[in-house]
Each structure stands twice: as C-alpha cells, then as structure tokens.
Write an enzyme that holds these catalytic residues in place. Structure first.
Site, PDB file in Angstrom:
ATOM      1  N   THR A  33     -42.583 -39.582  -1.694  1.00 21.91           N
ATOM      2  CA  THR A  33     -43.559 -39.853  -0.634  1.00 21.91           C
ATOM      3  C   THR A  33     -43.586 -38.678   0.333  1.00 21.91           C
ATOM      4  O   THR A  33     -43.095 -37.595   0.020  1.00 21.91           O
ATOM      5  CB  THR A  33     -43.236 -41.203   0.066  1.00 21.91           C
ATOM      6  N   ASN A  34     -44.186 -38.863   1.504  1.00 22.17           N
ATOM      7  CA  ASN A  34     -44.203 -37.824   2.534  1.00 22.17           C
ATOM      8  C   ASN A  34     -44.014 -38.468   3.902  1.00 22.17           C
ATOM      9  O   ASN A  34     -43.899 -39.682   4.004  1.00 22.17           O
ATOM     10  CB  ASN A  34     -45.509 -37.016   2.452  1.00 22.17           C
ATOM     11  N   TYR A  35     -43.996 -37.646   4.949  1.00 16.22           N
ATOM     12  CA  TYR A  35     -43.646 -38.136   6.285  1.00 16.22           C
ATOM     13  C   TYR A  35     -44.786 -38.777   7.070  1.00 16.22           C
ATOM     14  O   TYR A  35     -44.626 -39.069   8.244  1.00 16.22           O
ATOM     15  CB  TYR A  35     -43.080 -36.986   7.122  1.00 16.22           C
ATOM     16  N   SER A  36     -45.925 -38.987   6.457  1.00 18.11           N
ATOM     17  CA  SER A  36     -47.049 -39.555   7.214  1.00 18.11           C
ATOM     18  C   SER A  36     -46.673 -40.884   7.878  1.00 18.11           C
ATOM     19  O   SER A  36     -46.128 -41.778   7.231  1.00 18.11           O
ATOM     20  CB  SER A  36     -48.244 -39.784   6.280  1.00 18.11           C
TER      21      SER A  36
END
Ligand code: CTP
Ligand code: CA
Length: 226
Positions: A33-36
């Site tokens: 995933t990512n930090y959004s």
C-alpha cells in the site's frame, strides 16, 4: 450550520470522488500500500456536499469518518476501485480522482499465509488498470480532475499526466515540501489547466484547498455553459 450557510452552487452536479490508498494483497494477511490518509479526497467530498452537490465517495481503507450526506462505497484494491468507479461513472458529471491508486499489484495472491524461508524472496508485480485514464477515454461532458504527487519536476510531470489522461485540470503537490502531501491536515497545491494557466497556492488547510479545487470546477462548468 456550515451547511446552512453555504451557497448551493454545485446543486446541479453529481461528483464522483475517489480517496485514500489501495491495498494489494499477496497473501491473506499481507499487502502492498502507500501512505495516503484520504484526507484530501474526504475534504473535497465534504465541501462538495455542503455546496449542494450529490456526492459519491469511493474510498480505499482510511481512518476517517464517512462525511454526512455522501453516498459511500468502500473498496480495497485498485481493481475493486476501478469496478466501483465504472459502475458509478454514468451518473457522474464531475470526477475527482484524489485516490493514491497502487500502480502495481502482486501477480499472485497466495491462498495460505506465506511461510518464510532462508533465501530472499522476490515478489512479481503486475500493472494495475489506470482508472482515470479509462475515464478520460469516455469523458463526454464530464469535468475530470486528477492529482499528481511528485518529488521532482512537478510542473512538467503534472502537465504530462493531465494531457495523457485527458483531464480538465490537475492538482499537483510536491511531497518534499513541509506541510504538503499524504498524511497532514494541510497541503501546498499548484493547479494546472488545459488553458496553460498555473495557480501556485500557499500552504493551507485541506478543507480550504478543497474549496479552491471546487471553485475551479464551477468556473469550468460556467465557461462551458456560455
Ligand atoms: N490514477 C488512477 N489509476 C491508477 C494510477 C493513478 O486513476 N492506476 C490517478 C490518480 O488517482 C491521480 C492521477 O492518476 O489522479 C495521477 O496519479 P500519479 O500516481 O501521480 O500518476 P501516474 O500516472 O500513476 O504516474 P507515476 O506514479 O509514474 O508518477
Ligand atoms: Ca502512480
């Protein structure tokens, strides 16, 4: 109270907003995933609703409460987001793609939890569909807004994306700047449009940034009507 005091200048629009990260699993307990945080997209959905729009918010996993009065669809992977977006698209008059969609997913999702071994592990990734690009190909009279988060060559990269994906305007932000980016309550955005206009905005609250993005939507709608 804010809702009662706000002019309903988007009452004729149905906004489809995407927000948050996507999760791309490779076994039952692990994912990429990512930090959004989803804050920018949720701010846009909240403000658009206050301004009278019908709003569908399609969101990846976040910690945020669902904004009131908004139709909410919860998704996890990029492919789920794509399907939800395409189902809603026919009704939408404005699409704002604030989601941080993972560009790749693990090629294989193991049925069982993967066991560690002594050797290193290589995971093969494959490309996810580019959702906004697909929308750009069937844009019709919709207003299409994208985001670009860049760590270098902000303007060049953002304009490239706007043109390639047939967006009406793009909201660019530089992740290397303090106060911009994924996690905080503030952002530093630059709005670039197809007329070649560039608006570099100062650090502001994500709610205020959302208001400016929606003003731009309204402006484009007005120029098309005339
Ligand atoms: N986007 C999308 N579907 C994807 C990837 C991106 O709809 N699979 C959208 C994002 O929601 C955003 C815009 O495309 O509005 C730009 O995303 P970004 O990640 O900045 O651009 P990419 O084209 O993916 O290029 P790169 O990550 O290589 O910079
Ligand atoms: Ca990307």
């Amino acid at each position: 109270i804010e809702t009662l005091l706000t002019e309903k200048d988007l009452a004729e629009e149905h906004l489809l907003v995407t927000a948050g990260p996507t999760r791309e699993p490779f076994d039952p307990v692990r994912f990429i995933t990512n930090y959004s945080s989803g804050k920018m997209g949720y701010a846009i959905a909240t403000m658009a609703r206050r301004r009278g729009a019908t709003v569908t918010l399609i969101s990846g996993p976040t910690q945020l409460p669902v904004p009131s009065g908004v139709r909410f669809l919860s998704v996890s992977s990029a492919r789920e987001m794509r399907d939800a977006v395409m189902t809603t698209l026919p009704e939408a008059t404005v699409v704002i793609k604030a989601a941080a969609v993972a560009d790749y997913r693990p090629a294989v999702r193991q049925e069982q939890k993967m066991k560690k071994k002594d050797e290193d592990l290589t995971l093969k990734l494959e490309r996810n569909p580019d959702i906004i690009q697909e929308i750009g190909k069937q844009k019709e009279n919709r207003i299409l807004v994208g985001f670009a988060m860049e760590s270098e060559h902000l303007v060049e990269h953002a304009i490239g994306k706007m043109v390639a994906k047939n967006m009406d305007f793009i909201v660019a932000n530089d992740v290397t700047k303090q106060g911009a980016g994924f996690q905080g309550d503030t952002n530093i955005i630059t709005i670039l449009d197809r007329e070649g206009e560039m608006e570099e905005l100062p650090l502001m609250d994500k709610m205020a940034a959302a208001g400016i993005i929606l003003d731009k939507v309204r402006e484009i709608r007005d120029t098309r009507r005339n």
